[in-house]
Design an enzyme around this catalytic site. Structure first.
Site, short mmCIF file in Angstrom:
data_model
loop_
_atom_site.label_atom_id
_atom_site.label_comp_id
_atom_site.label_asym_id
_atom_site.label_seq_id
_atom_site.Cartn_x
_atom_site.Cartn_y
_atom_site.Cartn_z
N HIS A 62 -49.83 111.13 -45.18
CA HIS A 62 -50.81 111.59 -46.01
C HIS A 62 -51.77 110.57 -45.83
O HIS A 62 -51.55 109.38 -45.71
CB HIS A 62 -50.11 111.18 -47.42
CG HIS A 62 -51.14 111.73 -48.60
ND1 HIS A 62 -51.10 113.31 -48.87
CD2 HIS A 62 -52.01 111.09 -49.15
CE1 HIS A 62 -52.03 112.98 -50.03
NE2 HIS A 62 -52.62 112.02 -50.13
N CYS A 100 -59.73 119.22 -53.56
CA CYS A 100 -58.87 119.36 -52.48
C CYS A 100 -57.56 119.34 -52.80
O CYS A 100 -57.00 119.56 -53.98
CB CYS A 100 -59.02 118.34 -51.55
SG CYS A 100 -58.85 116.74 -52.39
N CYS A 151 -54.82 117.29 -51.88
CA CYS A 151 -54.39 116.05 -51.67
C CYS A 151 -53.15 115.61 -52.37
O CYS A 151 -51.97 115.47 -52.02
CB CYS A 151 -55.18 114.98 -51.64
SG CYS A 151 -56.43 115.39 -50.07
N ASP A 159 -64.29 114.98 -38.25
CA ASP A 159 -62.95 113.95 -38.72
C ASP A 159 -62.96 112.93 -37.72
O ASP A 159 -63.05 113.05 -36.71
CB ASP A 159 -61.82 115.07 -38.41
CG ASP A 159 -60.61 114.44 -39.39
OD1 ASP A 159 -60.41 113.36 -39.07
OD2 ASP A 159 -60.16 115.14 -39.99
N ARG A 208 -60.20 110.57 -38.26
CA ARG A 208 -58.94 110.05 -38.58
C ARG A 208 -58.09 109.77 -37.13
O ARG A 208 -57.38 108.81 -37.25
CB ARG A 208 -58.06 111.05 -39.37
CG ARG A 208 -58.60 110.72 -40.69
CD ARG A 208 -57.80 111.61 -41.70
NE ARG A 208 -58.09 113.21 -41.36
CZ ARG A 208 -57.71 114.20 -42.02
NH1 ARG A 208 -56.58 114.00 -42.84
NH2 ARG A 208 -57.98 115.19 -41.83
#
Lengths: 415, 415
Positions: A242, A256, A258, A327, A329
């Site tokens: 996560h 979202c 999440c 993105d 990440r």
């Protein structure tokens, strides 16, 4: 205290540097052969890494020293702090290129480098492992709905769950990181220096220092079941990986999925632990796809205000306009934690991300079953994101077509 | 791209520096008089601050550039990103010393510096303001229990709550910061440099650069009710100031009261908004008292393992052994956000912290009523922390005595 400020861009006069007794042999088979990572600010001559402990919280440490509340040469007393559960060593710790973004010995410094610490060296853990009981209202709801069944051990009737948890700070081996990304180490160092506006000149002036403690957030691991079973081929593993989303994870923002997916992932992990396997939730501090929350909110405004409304077909474009990329990440580094835990196979993988899945496969970690979020857990306003991701390759049984992606499904900004 | 890497410790040849047209006049009455803050990494010659945008996430930006996914000179397209609600200007923005740790014009750069941005200057927001709907299971529970009453606007029957929210990145005016702490600016700069292991040499080599964007996490503000009422003396304000605790805020760890107090604070804020006032939750990224989560978990182990068990009388000592201090959050800077919002009085203050309260009073902000967490919301294992804090000056109707503090009330590590 000396009135003389020593810049760090070049080795201090008289310093032994990283070539001497404190050299780091990354990937060595034992902690002693690898050598301690020394990031002390109290005794700079002993340092053999770039950066320091606690990441960006070192800025607060500076305030503590500046305001006279903390001794500048404070060394931690590590009595009673050692891991509450054993992790490793696993063979992957010494396999070349497997672990480049954390220190596999990071939780064991108090025992492995006991002699050096006793001699006065300032060596600190980058990983801490403790125990906790957690309780989330969603899990109480799952019990009430009959999806989860209390067993009096892992899961109590009141929803309390026993976990082991680990906090992991990032430790980057720069040559390994460059190899993972397929770029030259010198290029990596240069961009790290330039894009941070000159944070840590040693990145470009000290090629002899190979290890960097970047001031970014690390990760927290939540284990369900018996941690010591990890690394055995017969141990079944369930996992939710996560990436932080404070607005949903804490406040339940409905744009979202999440928190709903996190809670669902924890259910999957509890079930696996109850069946004798191990559940693992990895919580990465990468707010807003590692773009930060200011950028995230700017993008929300642009999505909601654009002509035609908030819709899946322009979901990624709006992020690119503001951030330049969709993105940041970089899931390429994410598999390291599985190597650290000795995990070679994930039996139930509670994630739909093709980027996360691809990064695991690339690193030779087998994913047996992919578990999508149940449809009923997706908030209405989050369908824009979901449709966009499915169209872009998210794991799903259904891929929306162009006409569907063009429909504005998100609320307007002022609604 | 030039093969030549320019160090940042001294002004680049030909650079105009902070003394030229881009000088910063901190505390000026208008944005134009103050001047834009330029933290561009694409065009270093135009910079007039130390550090850059997005804090530590600039490290990820470096990975994006290094791996060829992001142009190193990308400039954000700020179309449609401007604030969803107006905040300010308030008189406090130009009062000397009131705001030293954020940029009061940080949300307005796209409009205030429109001309400069059109000319190609890379000026970025440090604050973003958007709208959201949030939903927390605790609020659904509060409705069911009859404590909260849906009104169809602020609070829906299903627990959805309409909020305005703002993400705020830190912007430090170093002379102002030094004054707030009562120390010399040169000492502050030196410790910031040394305790971070040499992050940003400009801190000590560029005294002409007065503004620093530290790579620490910022804050998120959640507003309940009409934000534009803030700054008017008749507007009643309720507030919960919350410092991040990921283990409790997200996972509901029972060793502290963080999430329960946050949920309670949101209840207080919703009630205030329903009565025509404004509720405000401030979420600060200061994990584990700004010591970071690794240190926090080390302390948990030491608390649970110490001879005599986990008890209030040694609660602070265990943190000091590891970290050298009890707390690094430095509430001295916290009142800035109230000055930014034009708030001079808080009618309902959902916090028991004497440090937070003291910092507000010191900054001339009146606190009318302090609202403690209801006893029934305190998890059993959190009573160690609660008792310790009450004995140390926490706001409470009851202060435990020495004999009570000596009783081990916390669970053992392996329980």
């Amino acid at each position: 205290m000396s009135a003389h400020i020593v810049l760090t861009s070049h080795p201090a006069r008289g310093a032994t540097g990283a070539n001497a007794s404190h050299a780091v042999h990354w990937g060595a088979e034992t902690a002693q052969a690898r050598g301690p990572l020394v990031a002390s600010v109290a005794n700079p001559a002993t340092r053999n890494v770039i950066g320091t402990h606690a990441g960006a919280y070192s800025v607060y440490r500076a305030l503590a020293v500046a305001s006279g509340q903390l001794q500048r040469d404070h060394k931690p007393d590590l009595t009673d702090t050692t891991p509450a559960e054993a992790i490793g060593p696993h063979p992957q710790w010494a396999e070349p290129g497997k672990i480049v973004s954390l220190d596999p010995w990071g939780h064991l410094v108090a025992s492995e480098f006991k002699a050096q610490i006793a001699e006065g060296m300032d060596i600190r853990p980058t990983i801490a492992i403790t125990k906790a009981h957690i309780n989330m209202p969603e899990l109480v709801g799952a019990i009430a709905a009959g999806r989860l069944h209390p067993d009096g051990d892992i899961l109590q009737a009141n929803g309390d769950v026993k976990v082991t948890k680990a906090a992991v700070d990032p430790v980057w081996h720069l040559p390994g990181l460059a190899e993972r990304f397929g770029i030259k180490e010198s290029q990596l160092r240069r961009h790290l220096f330039e894009q941070t506006a000159g944070m840590f000149p040693e990145l470009v002036t000290r090629p002899d220092l190979k290890v960097f403690l970047p001031p970014i957030g690390g990760m927290t691991l939540y284990f369900f079941g018996d941690v010591t079973k990890l690394g055995r081929p017969e141990t079944k593993v369930a996992c939710r990986l996560h990436d932080e989303c404070n607005g949903s994870d804490v406040f339940g923002s409905d744009i979202c999925t999440c928190r709903p997916y996190l809670a669902h992932g924890i259910e999957v992990c509890i079930e696996m632990a109850q069946q004798g396997g191990v559940g693992l939730v990895i919580y990465n501090r990468k707010e807003g796809r590692a773009l930060g929350e200011v950028t995230k909110f700017l993008v929300y405004n642009a999505r909601k205000r654009q002509v035609g409304g908030d819709r899946a077909e322009t979901y990624f474009t709006r992020t690119e306009c503001v951030a330049g990329v969709q993105d940041m990440r970089f899931q390429e580094l994410m598999p390291d934690v599985f190597h650290w835990l000795g995990i070679t196979r994930i039996d139930r993988w509670a994630s739909m991300s093709n980027m996360k899945h691809g990064a695991l496969v690339e690193q030779g970690i087998e994913v047996v079953e992919r578990v999508p979020i149940p449809e009923e857990l997706i908030p209405a306003d989050a369908s824009v994101e979901m449709d966009a991701k499915k169209a872009a390759g998210y794991f799903s049984t259904y891929t929306p077509d162009a006409s569907e992606l063009a429909v504005a499904k998100g609320r307007g900004l002022m609604e």
